[in-house]
Structure formats: structure tokens, C-alpha cells
Design an enzyme around this catalytic site. Structure first.
Site, PDB file in Angstrom:
ATOM      1  N   ASP A  14      28.602 -36.303  -9.607  1.00  0.00           N
ATOM      2  CA  ASP A  14      28.288 -37.553  -8.913  1.00  0.00           C
ATOM      3  C   ASP A  14      29.452 -37.981  -8.020  1.00  0.00           C
ATOM      4  OD1 ASP A  14      25.934 -37.541 -10.334  1.00  0.00           O
ATOM      5  OD2 ASP A  14      26.485 -39.192 -11.684  1.00  0.00           O
ATOM      6  N   GLY A  40      24.116 -36.240 -13.690  1.00  0.00           N
ATOM      7  CA  GLY A  40      22.879 -35.470 -13.847  1.00  0.00           C
ATOM      8  C   GLY A  40      22.160 -35.974 -15.088  1.00  0.00           C
ATOM      9  N   LYS A  41      20.879 -36.301 -14.937  1.00  0.00           N
ATOM     10  CA  LYS A  41      20.173 -36.960 -16.052  1.00  0.00           C
ATOM     11  C   LYS A  41      20.207 -36.121 -17.328  1.00  0.00           C
ATOM     12  CE  LYS A  41      17.158 -39.487 -12.911  1.00  0.00           C
ATOM     13  NZ  LYS A  41      18.028 -40.670 -12.861  1.00  0.00           N
ATOM     14  N   GLY A  42      19.974 -34.809 -17.189  1.00  0.00           N
ATOM     15  CA  GLY A  42      19.959 -33.966 -18.381  1.00  0.00           C
ATOM     16  C   GLY A  42      21.305 -33.942 -19.074  1.00  0.00           C
ATOM     17  N   ASP A 247      28.336 -50.982 -13.979  1.00  0.00           N
ATOM     18  CA  ASP A 247      27.611 -49.874 -13.337  1.00  0.00           C
ATOM     19  C   ASP A 247      26.478 -49.447 -14.268  1.00  0.00           C
ATOM     20  OD1 ASP A 247      26.769 -47.589 -12.034  1.00  0.00           O
ATOM     21  OD2 ASP A 247      28.561 -46.408 -12.504  1.00  0.00           O
ATOM     22  N   ASP A 253      19.799 -42.735 -19.322  1.00  0.00           N
ATOM     23  CA  ASP A 253      20.108 -41.432 -19.930  1.00  0.00           C
ATOM     24  C   ASP A 253      20.797 -41.634 -21.281  1.00  0.00           C
ATOM     25  OD1 ASP A 253      19.181 -40.394 -17.524  1.00  0.00           O
ATOM     26  OD2 ASP A 253      21.181 -40.399 -16.643  1.00  0.00           O
TER      27      ASP A 253
HETATM   28  O1  RIB Z   1      20.487 -41.236 -14.167  1.00  0.00           O
HETATM   29  C1  RIB Z   1      21.693 -41.164 -13.464  1.00  0.00           C
HETATM   30  C2  RIB Z   1      21.864 -39.813 -12.847  1.00  0.00           C
HETATM   31  O2  RIB Z   1      20.876 -39.613 -11.878  1.00  0.00           O
HETATM   32  C3  RIB Z   1      23.175 -39.614 -12.122  1.00  0.00           C
HETATM   33  O3  RIB Z   1      24.207 -39.144 -12.956  1.00  0.00           O
HETATM   34  C4  RIB Z   1      22.805 -38.678 -10.988  1.00  0.00           C
HETATM   35  O4  RIB Z   1      23.431 -37.439 -11.067  1.00  0.00           O
HETATM   36  C5  RIB Z   1      21.294 -38.562 -11.041  1.00  0.00           C
HETATM   37  O5  RIB Z   1      20.904 -37.408 -11.665  1.00  0.00           O
END
Ligand code: RIB
Length: 308
Positions: A14, A40-42, A247, A253
Site C-alpha cells: 500500500d 491487501g485484503k487477504g 485510519d 479485514d
Molecule cells: O481493505 C484494505 C485493503 O484494500 C488495503 O490494504 C489495500 O491493499 C486493498 O486491498
């Protein structure tokens, strides 16, 4: 031996800019600090589950580049099994451009890169690990055909699958009755139900439409208000914890990763959602997706503030 929580999904690096507000189309605004963090969500879900005490295995695809190699090192530092995370040649690792406003909201654009190459063969290769899982968790930042293959394998093995339908995408109707838990946020619930979600009453109506598609347990996350849990068809609002948001990136997630740990520990649905709410609330007090995923002790301490 503890059964693993298997997470399948995306990894992004990110690129985050904190700005006074989110720009409108065509507008340039002068922002503040830049940070590059793991996301990244995963991967965010995997890291959240690991920091909450889960034994986590992650299935993902990265590029054979600097970001991919950093990603593997970061996942290993969180004691996540990366034996099914592959670095592929000739493709970039996933990246996301994120603007975070002063009130903690965000706007995100993802360049999927290697995440788009997480294909059904990754599910076949990991079949024995999926069969042994306590619970499996996925989202929608990787190809839908892979999600379908995963739904099939979880059903074949009788392993519960938690689907976080993020980002919002229309789903094949056959999927709904085959997931154990569906965790949309308000806009995702609106897309899946066709009911505009603006408040608690409309969220309940949207939930009824989604439940009618065959979902067993539905949890609609509602940001700082908490989460609307539908257990055996009836809705209960599980309130969140009051914090000053810095934030909100990755809060959903963190909720999902923590929820899976709580479910795998046998907590009741209400306790599991309270635990996940606490983890998510804690995460919004820190900048960045993975940097903000809290440790187990911090989540337990926040839960105690409700029960003290
Ligand atoms: O849910 C947040 C995520 O969404 C971020 O970390 C970004 O990489 C996107 O995948």
C-alpha cells in the site's frame, strides 16, 4: 495439534498519502506524509488472525520482485505459513494507492498484478491443507473462478468457509447457500440485496433478502456502529467500541481475521462478533492496514472495557 485457519487472497503493498480530504475527480490537493506499508485484503486478514492467536496458512500469488520478497518476509515475521505463497516471474506484485483523509476515511485504487493470477490450481495444490483447516477465509480481490473452486473444496471437505464479499462484486447465486458465514459491509450488503442500506432498519431489510438466498450466518459490518449479526435468521446489533479514528483502512479485514480466530476457539456468535469489533476498533487508531492489526492482548483488553 491446533487446526489451521487457512486464508486465501490478495497481498498488496500500500502506497498511502494522508491528506486533508479525499480529492474529487480532476482535483489535485497537497497531501501530508507518504508511507509504504503492507496491505491487501487477504494478507491483512491473515495477519490479523495470526496476531489474534490463530495458526494461519496463507495462499497467495506475488511477483518475483522486491515487494514480493518483502511480503514473504513480513508474513513469516507474523508466523504465517507461506508454503502456498508463490512468487511468479514476469508479473508485478499487487499494489494499492490509498488516500487517507483527516477524519480517517480512505479511497483505494488497486493494481492487482500477481493477485489476478491466483487461479484454481492453487486450490487444488492446497487441497489437503484445506481439508485439515478449522476454518477457511477469503474475499473478492482475486479471480472469482478461484473463489468458486474454493467453495467447492470447502463443501466437499465439510470445512466452514467465511466469505468477506469485498470489494463489492455481484456473486453467482449458487455461492450463497454454500458459505458458512458472509460478512458484507453496508455497501456490499446493498449490492448483494438491491436494498439501499442507510441505517439499521434498512440493513435489517437487506439482511433478510441476503438470508433468503441461503446464507447460514450473516454479519453486516456497520463501521463505528458495530455489526448486525443474523443468527438463525434473527438480527442483533452488536455495538462497537468508541475510539478516535486515525485510519479505517483494513478495519474490515481485521474484523474478519479476528472473527475467524474467535469462531475457531468456539466462542458464541455474540462473543465472536464483540471480539472482532474490538480488534477492528483497535485497528482504526493506527495508520496503515497491516501495521494496525492488533495483538491478542490488546484485543482482550478492549473486550474487557465492555464487560468490566
Ligand atoms: O481493505 C484494505 C485493503 O484494500 C488495503 O490494504 C489495500 O491493499 C486493498 O486491498
Amino acid at each position: 495439534m491446533t487446526k489451521p485457519i487457512v486464508v486465501i487472497g490478495s497481498y498488496n503493498t500500500d502506497m498511502v498519502v494522508q491528506a486533508p480530504r479525499i480529492p474529487t475527480p480532476g482535483e489535485t490537493i497537497l497531501g501530508g506524509t507518504f508511507s509504504m506499508v503492507a496491505g491487501g485484503k487477504g494478507a491483512n486478514q491473515a495477519v490479523a488472525a495470526a496476531r489474534c492467536g490463530g495458526a494461519v496458512s496463507f495462499i497467495a500469488r506475488l511477483g518475483d520482485d522486491m515487494f514480493g520478497h518483502q511480503a514473504i518476509a513480513g508474513l513469516k515475521a507474523d508466523s504465517i505459513d507461506t508454503s502456498h505463497v508463490a512468487c511468479l516471474p514476469d508479473v508485478a506484485s499487487g499494489t494499492a494507492l490509498i488516500t487517507v483523509s483527516e477524519d480517517g476515511e480512505n479511497a483505494i485504487t488497486v493494481a492487482s498484478g500477481a493477485n489476478a493470477l491466483l487461479m484454481p490450481d492453487a486450490i487444488e495444490t492446497a487441497d489437503s491443507m484445506i481439508a485439515e483447516a478449522a476454518i477457511v477465509l477469503t474475499q473478492l480481490e482475486t479471480p472469482l473462478e478461484t473463489i468458486s473452486a474454493l467453495v467447492d473444496r470447502c463443501a466437499a471437505h465439510g470445512v466452514p468457509l467465511v466469505l468477506n464479499p469485498a470489494p463489492a462484486l455481484p456473486l453467482n447465486e449458487a455461492i450463497f447457500s454454500r458459505v458458512a458465514v458472509l460478512t458484507p459491509n453496508e455497501s456490499e450488503a446493498e449490492l448483494l440485496s438491491g436494498v439501499p442500506v442507510t441505517d439499521l432498519e434498512s440493513a435489517k431489510r437487506a439482511g433478510e433478502v441476503i438470508l433468503a438466498k441461503g446464507v447460514k450466518t450473516l454479519i453486516i459490518t456497520m463501521g463505528g456502529d458495530g455489526a448486525l449479526l443474523f443468527e438463525d435468521g434473527s438480527p442483533t446489533m452488536v455495538p462497537s467500541f468508541t475510539v478516535d479514528p486515525v485510519d479505517t483502512t483494513g478495519a474490515g479485514d481485521t474484523f474478519n481475521g479476528a472473527l475467524c480466530v474467535a469462531i475457531s476457539e468456539g466462542k458464541s456468535w455474540a462473543e465472536a462478533v464483540t471480539f472482532a469489533n474490538a480488534a477492528a476498533a483497535h485497528s482504526v487508531t493506527v495508520l496503515g492496514a497491516q501495521p494496525s492489526a492488533p495483538r491478542r492482548a490488546d484485543v482482550d483488553a478492549m473486550v474487557q472495557t465492555h464487560t468490566a
